[in-house]
Design an enzyme around this catalytic site. Structure first.
Site, PDB file in Angstrom:
ATOM      1  CG  ASP A   1      -1.961  -1.121   1.357  1.00 47.11           C
ATOM      2  OD1 ASP A   1      -2.103  -1.827   0.324  1.00 47.11           O
ATOM      3  OD2 ASP A   1      -2.736  -1.019   2.191  1.00 47.11           O
TER       4      ASP A   1
ATOM      5  CG  HIS B   1       2.193  -0.170   4.372  1.00 46.61           C
ATOM      6  ND1 HIS B   1       1.969  -1.395   5.388  1.00 46.61           N
ATOM      7  CD2 HIS B   1       1.047   0.763   4.310  1.00 46.61           C
ATOM      8  CE1 HIS B   1       0.644  -0.934   5.772  1.00 46.61           C
ATOM      9  NE2 HIS B   1       0.109  -0.104   5.320  1.00 46.61           N
TER      10      HIS B   1
END
Length: 276
Positions: free
Chosen positions: A88, A233
């Site tokens: 992400d 992430h």
């Protein structure tokens, strides 16, 4: 939201090797600052840092998945030893290229949920993701906390990002992940109307806490199951450090492969289309 972990968090020392894209050793010493010019150019998450945002979850994603099983997915089937890496908040020029290098080295595909503003700011990195076999998903344009926004804002964030992705990689993605994993009933229904599948996760690496590589790898290796969707992430706020994430993959990938796990993209894991 499903958070599966068993970990004792301790003070970690982070490797002091320089980030190639930034060119300065700043993340291990808070007295040093990142290249202000480059950081100023990186669109920042509107909803704030992941660490702060996670405390405001309105509705469990497990409940939402039970209410909307055709729209909300948290994991793949447990019948095959296949798992999916997801990332992400990118593309982030400080970290994403390094992460892509690691995935390329191991020939592992992943699914990237990109911020539209960042994809637009760094089109070559976004195109590289697609060109190297990764799947691109929608993570809103500015990364707001959607439960604090209205339906019109949700639509705008999703459509604007969808347009950016389509311009860059040539398809309209069907995969959506809300910032912080936060939604509620009406938002889920609206996302379904926009013809998206909402992709959650079953294994949170906690890399957003900026753990060291060993701790992140421990979280994954000790909690992995067939069908796991793994949350990681590749981007963050201006002072975020994703070095631990990058280095952890050098442990996670070979260990899980030795255990018989196959890394696939989210649409492969779930047998769903990735584009409209």
């Amino acid at each position: 939201m499903t958070v599966l972990f068993t970990v004792t968090i301790s003070e970690e020392s982070v490797a002091s090797a320089a980030i190639n894209e930034v060119g300065v050793e700043w993340w291990w010493n808070k007295d040093k600052k990142p290249d202000d010019r480059q950081v100023d150019e990186i669109p920042q998450p509107e909803g704030g840092p992941e660490f702060d945002g996670r405390v405001r979850q309105p509705v469990s994603n497990i409940i939402l998945q039970q209410r909307y099983p055709e729209t909300v997915v948290l994991r793949g089937p447990m019948t095959e030893n296949r798992v999916a890496l997801t990332f992400d908040d990118g593309p982030d020029p400080r970290f994403t290229p390094q992460l892509l290098d690691v995935l390329s080295k191991f020939n592992v595909p992943a699914t990237f949920f990109v911020m539209g503003a960042r994809a637009e700011a760094y089109p070559e990195i976004t195109k590289r993701m697609a060109n190297e076999g990764h799947i691109i998903g929608n993570h809103t344009y500015w990364h707001p906390n959607l439960v604090q926004e209205n339906i019109a804002s949700l639509k705008r964030e999703i459509r604007q990002t969808e347009d950016v992705i389509a311009d860059l990689v040539g398809y309209r993605t069907k995969l959506f992940r809300p910032p912080y994993g936060f939604l509620y009933n009406e938002l889920v229904e609206e996302v379904a109307e926009l013809n998206y599948t909402i992709i959650g996760w079953s294994l949170d690496t906690l890399d957003w806490r900026e753990l060291g590589a060993d701790n992140i790898a421990y979280n994954v290796i000790n909690n992995i199951e067939p069908g796991s969707i793994i949350l990681m992430h590749d981007g963050g706020e201006w002072d975020a450090d994703r070095t631990g994430t990058i280095e952890s993959l050098k442990q996670i990938i070979p260990v899980l492969q030795e255990q018989g796990f196959e890394f696939v993209t989210v649409p492969e894991l779930l047998s769903i289309p990735y584009k409209k």
